[in-house]
Each structure stands twice: as structure tokens, then as C-alpha cells.
Motif scaffolding. Structure first.
Motif, mmCIF file in Angstrom:
data_model
loop_
_atom_site.group_PDB
_atom_site.id
_atom_site.type_symbol
_atom_site.label_atom_id
_atom_site.label_comp_id
_atom_site.label_asym_id
_atom_site.label_seq_id
_atom_site.Cartn_x
_atom_site.Cartn_y
_atom_site.Cartn_z
ATOM 1 N N ASN A 110 121.329 28.517 121.663
ATOM 2 C CA ASN A 110 122.259 27.404 121.470
ATOM 3 C C ASN A 110 121.942 26.231 122.395
ATOM 4 O O ASN A 110 122.084 25.065 122.011
ATOM 5 C CB ASN A 110 123.698 27.886 121.669
ATOM 6 N N GLU A 115 120.958 22.576 120.857
ATOM 7 C CA GLU A 115 121.713 21.377 121.257
ATOM 8 C C GLU A 115 120.802 20.303 121.846
ATOM 9 O O GLU A 115 121.099 19.108 121.744
ATOM 10 C CB GLU A 115 122.787 21.774 122.284
ATOM 11 N N ILE A 133 124.340 32.681 116.287
ATOM 12 C CA ILE A 133 123.341 31.624 116.410
ATOM 13 C C ILE A 133 123.344 30.798 115.128
ATOM 14 O O ILE A 133 123.728 31.290 114.061
ATOM 15 C CB ILE A 133 121.936 32.201 116.691
ATOM 16 N N PRO A 134 122.935 29.515 115.205
ATOM 17 C CA PRO A 134 122.965 28.647 114.022
ATOM 18 C C PRO A 134 122.146 29.207 112.868
ATOM 19 O O PRO A 134 121.093 29.834 113.073
ATOM 20 C CB PRO A 134 122.374 27.335 114.541
#
Length: 451
Positions: free
Chosen positions: A23, A27, A47-48
Motif C-alpha cells: 500500500n 500510494e 491489497i489493491p
């Protein structure tokens, strides 16, 4: 599909720290991928969605495409897939390394074989009480990179040898190795490898704190770096230690100045006096006011499962040290509490046992002979421990923890301490040391209700 080498950050091993690394880099706008040997690693759902994942085995092809690999502390750098990447010149680093290059906030770095969680937490409480905006984590609690979200003015990190072996030039404002005893030798090879990993904490350090009672904690650093020591003997000028008064009471002291009667601390035992002294030295190094630190020592109760006071029954105190999963931790608890109750003729009734991890239990003989009334043995390696301690105290076998606690209740005498400090892992009987500690507390509380 993927992937171009330039700029790719590959996180090897997920879990709580791996999720924070993923993350953080997402970012920051980096391209990120994750590989893990587990099919469904913990944190995979945090997580994305656009992050590339390769689970079920460490993906060598993916690792070789990395600009750098951020390695989970649970994975050894000696793994073939990691070694192959290193041979190709790909940097392998820790989340601690990422933190260091991301922030200029002062860092207090704490490691050791035992007591690092207690010292890290206690120092954090001292900093808060002194009005500092502090963030505490690392190997304890919150992952290191998550601490940046607090926008702290001070970061206090507990660091394991696993984290340190992939961390270079940490540049801590102050660092300490609290103590050194055999642990994780299956990972580091031998005591020298373990010592070397621990002492990476001192790379580029600004100030050093070390333990006078353990020569393995003192680093080889340039003479210009300020060093301060703590120990359980009378301290030299400007050092921290212990002074006795005319009545035999132990006082925390700086040089010849008595600071606090140890009986005024909530945490008892000489091992906790050492922990408190370490915190005072670390706190001084970062400018915490002494009165604020001493106030916290009067109220800090310690950590759950780490020589945690449970209750007193029939003038016998009960302590939960389920976190004592190695011989070094148990020795500290036995000697610390044993010395504290010796003036009242008290002894320990000690619960030992579990998975012994191949340790040499003869190292407990001297302390057991001196401080322990009886050892109650549980778990798969109880017979091995009995062989090592035969003739040094009375030994009793118990089929489970509940029966062990009941036997202790019947055996303990006035001013004794009943101590669960198993010196073993818990997985033969429990899910983890937390569950073992909770079971002990429940058993003790049931005794109180039976009275």
C-alpha cells in the motif's frame, strides 16, 4: 501481462508488514507486484485489486524483473529464489529500510533476545507522557510504514534479527541490543550469525545504549559516538544502575543519585528493573524529562503474557509469562522474580514445557536450584526437560495446563510465586502462546472463584 524491469517493486511474502509495503508503494505511484509461497497468504484481500500477485510458490521470474525486492521478515534471504535475484544484482531490503529512506523523523531502535516488546512499549508510554507525538511499532503491533500515517515527531521501533538482516545503515538516533541469548539459530546458523544480524541495528547510529551485564550487547562503534549503559549493579557517573539502601531496598539510580525505589514500580522483578533502566537511558538520549519517565514506571503494568501479574491467592502471586518461549526469557523471569521474593523466603513454583525446539535445558539448572520450589512439567518435551533438571528441584508431571495450575495451587506456600514461563513453544497443546497464556489466566481465575 507484466512487466518491465524499470521501477517494479516486488514484495516477497505478504502478511501484515507485506500489506503495508504494498500500500505504501501504490500510494507513491510505483508499479508493485507480490509473490508468496502460500496459496492464500494472510492479507491477500487487503491489497489493491490492480496489484499483480503470484501465489502458491515464490515466483522466480517475477523476482528477477524487480528493481528491488522487499522481503518479509518471515522469509530467509538464503532461499534459492532470493539468492538468485541477489546474484543478478537486485537489491533485497526490508520494510525498515523503506521507512528509513522515506522519513527523517528520529528513530529509536530496540532489539534483543528478550524484553524488547516491554521496553519498546514502556518507552512509548514515557514519550507520550512527556508530550511527544510518538508512533510505536515495527516487529511489535503496527508495521513500520503504517506509523508514518500518524505524522509522528518520534518513531520507536522494535526490531527482530530477521528484519535487521535486510536493513542497512539504519541511522537510528539511539539504538540498543538489550540482551543476547541463543535463539533463531536455525535461521542464522550459529551465535555469531545471530549476533551479527542483531548488531546491524548500530549502523550509522548517533547514540548507543548497552547492557553492562551482557558484553554481547556492546557494539564496536567509533569513539566519538556517545554511549550510555544500564545494569543491575551500582552505576558509574552518568550511567544507570541499582543502589541498595540501608534496609536492603533496591533503587533505580543514575550515578550516585537514587531515582525510584523499585517497590514503587508496578512491574516487579529484577528483570523488569533492568527493562526500566534501559528505558531511562534511551529516554535520556532523546531528551525525555526524567520526572515524566519515573511517573510512568509507577503505573506501567507490563504486557500481556510477559511476566503479567494475574492475581494473589493465599499470599501467593500468580504470573503469566507464556511469551517465555525460549530458555533466555524463562531465565530472566525466574531470576528476576526469584530475587524479588527471596528476602521473604519465597520460592517459585514453575510451569515448564511444550515444544523445546532442541534447546539445552541444562542451562536452567542453576537458577532452578536457587529459586524454584517445584517444577511442574507439561507438553511433548516434558521428559527431556525432566532429564535436564533431575536432582535440581522437585519435579512433577501434569497431563494438561489445568492440572498443572491446580497442583501449583496445592504446592505453593506463603510468599511464593506461581509462574507460567514454559521456555518452549506452545503448538503441541495450543494455537499460540497467547492462547496458552489466556488458558493459564482462566485456570487461575477459576481457582479464585473456588475459594
Amino acid at each position: 501481462m507484466l512487466i518491465h524491469r524499470g521501477g517494479l517493486k516486488v514484495v516477497a511474502g505478504l502478511g501484515i508488514s507485506g500489506v503495508s509495503v504494498v500500500n505504501h508503494f501504490v500510494e507513491q505511484g510505483y508499479q508493485v507486484a507480490v509473490t508468496d509461497s502460500r496459496i492464500t497468504p494472510p492479507g491477500h484481500d487487503k491489497i489493491p485489486a490492480h496489484v499483480h500477485t503470484s501465489f502458491g510458490a515464490l515466483d522466480s521470474n517475477l523476482l528477477l524483473q524487480a528493481e528491488e525486492i522487499i522481503l518479509s521478515p518471515g522469509l530467509a534471504p538464503q532461499l534459492p529464489q532470493i539468492q538468485e535475484a541477489i546474484s543478478q544484482g537486485i537489491p533485497v531490503i526490508s520494510d525498515i529500510q523503506v521507512l528509513r529512506r522515506t522519513t527523517h523523523v528520529p528513530i529509536v531502535a530496540i532489539t534483543g533476545s528478550n524484553a524488547k516488546s516491554t521496553v519498546t512499549t514502556l518507552l512509548g508510554e514515557m514519550a507520550k507522557h512527556a508530550g511527544k507525538k510518538v508512533a510505536v511499532g515495527g516487529n511489535l503491533g503496527r508495521p513500520a510504514l503504517d506509523l508514518l500515517k500518524d505524522e509522528p515527531e518520534l518513531i520507536i521501533l522494535e526490531l527482530s534479527s530477521f528484519q535487521l538482516e535486510t536493513t542497512t545503515n539504519l541511522g537510528a538516533d539511539v539504538a540498543v541490543v538489550l540482551n543476547m541469548s541463543e535463539d533463531h539459530l536455525d535461521r542464522h546458523g550459529d551465535m555469531l550469525g545471530y549476533h551479527t544480524a542483531k548488531h546491524r541495528i548500530f549502523q550509522d547510529v548517533k547514540k548507543v545504549v548497552f547492557n553492562r551485564d551482557d558484553s554481547l550487547t556492546r557494539p564496536l562503534v567509533p569513539d566519538a559516538i556517545p554511549m550510555q549503559s544500564f545494569g543491575l549493579n551500582a552505576p558509574d557517573l552518568n550511567q544507570y544502575g541499582v543502589l541498595k539502601d540501608a534496609q536492603g531496598a533496591l533503587w533505580l539510580a543514575r550515578g550516585c543519585e537514587k531515582l525510584l525505589n523499585s517497590t514503587d514500580m508496578y512491574m516487579q522483578g529484577t528483570h523488569n528493573i533492568a527493562n526500566a533502566l534501559a528505558c531511562l537511558a534511551l529516554g535520556e538520549a532523546i531528551g525525555l524529562p526524567l520526572p515524566a519517565m519515573l511517573e510512568v514506571l509507577k503505573t506501567f503494568k507490563g504486557l500481556e503474557h510477559r511476566c503479567e501479574y494475574v492475581t494473589t491467592l493465599n499470599d501467593v502471586r500468580y504470573y503469566n509469562d507464556s511469551k517465555g518461549t525460549n530458555i533466555g526469557a524463562t531465565l530472566a523471569a525466574v531470576e528476576g522474580l526469584g530475587q524479588a521474593i527471596a528476602p521473604q523466603q519465597g520460592k517459585l513454583v514453575l510451569i515448564l514445557g511444550g515444544q523445546g525446539k532442541g534447546q539445552d535445558f541444562t542451562l536452567l539448572q542453576t537458577a532452578v536450584q536457587q529459586y524454584v520450589r517445584e517444577v511442574v512439567l507439561i507438553g511433548v518435551d516434558a521428559p527431556k526437560i525432566a532429564d535436564a533438571l533431575q536432582g535440581y528441584t522437585h519435579l512433577t508431571f501434569a497431563s494438561d495446563l489445568s492440572r498443572a495450575v491446580h497442583h501449583c495451587y496445592q504446592t505453593a506456600q506463603t510468599h511464593d510465586v506461581v509462574l507460567l514461563s514454559p521456555a518452549c513453544a506452545s503448538l503441541d497443546m495450543f494455537k499460540n502462546y497467547n492462547e496458552r497464556g489466556q488458558a493459564f489466566v482462566a485456570c487461575v481465575q477459576s481457582l479464585a472463584h473456588e475459594k
